[in-house]
Structures are given as structure tokens and as C-alpha cells.
Motif scaffolding. Structure first.
Motif, PDB file in Angstrom:
ATOM      1  N   ALA A 166       0.838  -1.207   0.000  1.00  0.00           N
ATOM      2  CA  ALA A 166       0.000   0.000   0.000  1.00  0.00           C
ATOM      3  C   ALA A 166       0.870   1.254   0.000  1.00  0.00           C
ATOM      4  CB  ALA A 166      -0.938  -0.012   1.202  1.00  0.00           C
ATOM      5  N   ARG A 167       1.945   1.249   0.778  1.00  0.00           N
ATOM      6  CA  ARG A 167       2.883   2.389   0.779  1.00  0.00           C
ATOM      7  C   ARG A 167       3.530   2.539  -0.592  1.00  0.00           C
ATOM      8  NH1 ARG A 167       4.617   0.158   5.637  1.00  0.00           N
ATOM      9  NH2 ARG A 167       6.564  -0.495   4.655  1.00  0.00           N
ATOM     10  N   ARG A 168       3.895   1.429  -1.206  1.00  0.00           N
ATOM     11  CA  ARG A 168       4.513   1.479  -2.534  1.00  0.00           C
ATOM     12  C   ARG A 168       3.538   2.014  -3.578  1.00  0.00           C
ATOM     13  NH1 ARG A 168       7.531  -4.364  -2.177  1.00  0.00           N
ATOM     14  NH2 ARG A 168       9.392  -3.615  -1.106  1.00  0.00           N
ATOM     15  N   PHE A 169       2.278   1.619  -3.468  1.00  0.00           N
ATOM     16  CA  PHE A 169       1.272   2.116  -4.412  1.00  0.00           C
ATOM     17  C   PHE A 169       1.122   3.627  -4.271  1.00  0.00           C
ATOM     18  CE2 PHE A 169      -3.042   3.234  -5.722  1.00  0.00           C
ATOM     19  CZ  PHE A 169      -3.041   2.746  -7.021  1.00  0.00           C
ATOM     20  N   GLU A 170       1.064   4.130  -3.042  1.00  0.00           N
ATOM     21  CA  GLU A 170       0.957   5.567  -2.809  1.00  0.00           C
ATOM     22  C   GLU A 170       2.188   6.288  -3.344  1.00  0.00           C
ATOM     23  OE1 GLU A 170      -1.762   7.133  -1.930  1.00  0.00           O
ATOM     24  OE2 GLU A 170      -2.735   5.178  -1.769  1.00  0.00           O
ATOM     25  N   LEU A 171       3.364   5.690  -3.186  1.00  0.00           N
ATOM     26  CA  LEU A 171       4.581   6.269  -3.742  1.00  0.00           C
ATOM     27  C   LEU A 171       4.494   6.333  -5.264  1.00  0.00           C
ATOM     28  CD1 LEU A 171       7.533   7.260  -3.266  1.00  0.00           C
ATOM     29  CD2 LEU A 171       8.219   4.865  -3.570  1.00  0.00           C
ATOM     30  N   MET A 172       4.004   5.256  -5.862  1.00  0.00           N
ATOM     31  CA  MET A 172       3.842   5.222  -7.317  1.00  0.00           C
ATOM     32  C   MET A 172       2.912   6.340  -7.776  1.00  0.00           C
ATOM     33  SD  MET A 172       2.377   2.067  -9.647  1.00  0.00           S
ATOM     34  CE  MET A 172       3.735   0.951  -9.383  1.00  0.00           C
ATOM     35  N   VAL A 173       1.793   6.492  -7.108  1.00  0.00           N
ATOM     36  CA  VAL A 173       0.824   7.541  -7.472  1.00  0.00           C
ATOM     37  C   VAL A 173       1.467   8.918  -7.356  1.00  0.00           C
ATOM     38  CG1 VAL A 173      -1.336   8.665  -6.782  1.00  0.00           C
ATOM     39  CG2 VAL A 173      -1.211   6.167  -6.876  1.00  0.00           C
ATOM     40  N   SER A 174       2.237   9.136  -6.285  1.00  0.00           N
ATOM     41  CA  SER A 174       2.840  10.459  -6.079  1.00  0.00           C
ATOM     42  C   SER A 174       3.952  10.780  -7.082  1.00  0.00           C
ATOM     43  CB  SER A 174       3.375  10.588  -4.650  1.00  0.00           C
ATOM     44  OG  SER A 174       4.531   9.794  -4.465  1.00  0.00           O
ATOM     45  N   LYS A 175       4.633   9.777  -7.602  1.00  0.00           N
ATOM     46  CA  LYS A 175       5.774  10.018  -8.492  1.00  0.00           C
ATOM     47  C   LYS A 175       5.426  10.038  -9.981  1.00  0.00           C
ATOM     48  CE  LYS A 175       9.699   8.718  -5.738  1.00  0.00           C
ATOM     49  NZ  LYS A 175      11.007   8.095  -5.825  1.00  0.00           N
ATOM     50  N   VAL A 176       4.291   9.450 -10.349  1.00  0.00           N
ATOM     51  CA  VAL A 176       3.950   9.359 -11.768  1.00  0.00           C
ATOM     52  C   VAL A 176       3.409  10.707 -12.248  1.00  0.00           C
ATOM     53  CG1 VAL A 176       2.426   8.288 -13.473  1.00  0.00           C
ATOM     54  CG2 VAL A 176       3.586   6.891 -11.761  1.00  0.00           C
ATOM     55  N   LYS A 177       4.042  11.209 -13.273  1.00  0.00           N
ATOM     56  CA  LYS A 177       3.637  12.488 -13.885  1.00  0.00           C
ATOM     57  C   LYS A 177       3.194  12.231 -15.310  1.00  0.00           C
ATOM     58  CE  LYS A 177       5.169  14.730 -10.275  1.00  0.00           C
ATOM     59  NZ  LYS A 177       4.429  14.277  -9.132  1.00  0.00           N
ATOM     60  N   VAL A 178       2.264  13.035 -15.761  1.00  0.00           N
ATOM     61  CA  VAL A 178       1.779  12.897 -17.150  1.00  0.00           C
ATOM     62  C   VAL A 178       2.470  13.903 -18.013  1.00  0.00           C
ATOM     63  CG1 VAL A 178      -0.235  12.942 -18.627  1.00  0.00           C
ATOM     64  CG2 VAL A 178      -0.427  12.106 -16.297  1.00  0.00           C
TER      65      VAL A 178
END
Length: 178
Positions: A166-178
Motif C-alpha cells: 500500500a505504501r509502494r502504491f501511494e509512492l507510485m501515485v505520487s511520483k507518476v507524472k503525465v
């Protein structure tokens, strides 16, 4: 259940960093297709925000499932390279992390540890999906709350990694830019 938690719970931090660095953010507007039935799938996608509909394009479109944040799409075609058996379309504005199959395959060839972790996570993910499908079909539309919980139950051996995932998923969401 967020299916990506199974994958992110098995992968290591460096694997997640590689996915983020080598993937790209992609925004979908309502009605945009991510995958089309019968066409080649060239990437694996983590749904970071929004909802996607999975549908069969028969004479009339038939929605099979609704995917929410945390789902993974395009993983089966990574394994068997066949065309998509269904279409996937945005039901809301959505954000996905797209990791191209060709880049993933090159990484899998070069990094045996990553290969073992990713294939194990995909195996666990697909086994969970199969169990859920069988339980859903056996209970039909007349499921109790207890039966719904059983369908969404997490494999006991994966429970230890759920918080980390869950922490990794939140990290992924925060780092992915369009």
C-alpha cells in the motif's frame, strides 16, 4: 481488492523504482479506450486513479467488470502475447502508469531476480483472480456479505506484504507524472 497490492507486495523497492522510471503516466478521458478487443496489447498498466470498464465488443457492448484504482491491466498479454480478449475503456477521467512490454521483457532478460519476483507476483495475482472468478460464478447474483468478503479475501501468505505494498502504491501515485 487492489490487485496491484499482490504485485507490489512481492516486488522489491528497487523493482518499483524501475517501473516508475521506465514507465510513463497516461491520462484517459471518459470513453477513451486503453485496450481494444482483438488488438495487440503492448503494455502493462497500473490504474492509479479513476475507473475503467472491461467490456466485450459483441454486437452490443457488454460490460464484464469495473476496475478501480489499484488494478492491473495488460499483464496476461505480457505472458502470452495474444490479442486482448476484451476492451478496456475509461468510465471516469483516469490515470495509469504504462510500462511497455518490450521494455519489461528486456528488463526480465537482464535481471533474473526481477524476473523471478515479477513472474511470482503475476502468478499469485492471476491465481487470486481465478479464485475470485470461480467464487463469483458459483455464488451468482445472490451473494451474502460474508460471501462477498470471501471473494475479496487476500491470500494469507501475502498479508505480511500488504502494508508495504500500500505504501509502494501511494509512492507510485505520487511520483507518476503525465
Amino acid at each position: 481488492m487492489r490487485k496491484s497490492l499482490i504485485i507490489l507486495g512481492i516486488l522489491e523497492d528497487r523493482d518499483l523504482e524501475w517501473l516508475i522510471e521506465n514507465g510513463s503516466g497516461r491520462r484517459l478521458q471518459v470513453g477513451d479506450y486503453l485496450l481494444r478487443q482483438g488488438r495487440t496489447v503492448e503494455a502493462m498498466y497500473f490504474l492509479l486513479a479513476g475507473r475503467l470498464g472491461v467490456e466485450l465488443e459483441t454486437p452490443e457492448a457488454k460490460q464484464l467488470a469495473e476496475l478501480e484504482s489499484g488494478e492491473v491491466v495488460g499483464e496476461i498479454s505480457l505472458l502470452d502475447s495474444r490479442a486482448s480478449t476484451a476492451s478496456v475503456r475509461a468510465l471516469d477521467e483516469a490515470l495509469v502508469l504504462e510500462i511497455r512490454h518490450d521494455e519489461l521483457k528486456a528488463k526480465l532478460e537482464a535481471d533474473v531476480g526481477f524476473q523471478a519476483r515479477l513472474y511470482r507476483s503475476l502468478g499469485m495475482f492471476l491465481a487470486q483472480r481465478m479464485r475470485n472468478t470461480i467464487l463469483t460464478l458459483s455464488y451468482g447474483d445472490d451473494r451474502t456479505e460474508e460471501e462477498e468478503e470471501e471473494i475479496d479475501e487476500i491470500e494469507p501468505q501475502l498479508l505480511d506484504g500488504v502494508e508495504r505494498a500500500a505504501r509502494r502504491f501511494e509512492l507510485m501515485v505520487s511520483k507518476v507524472k503525465v
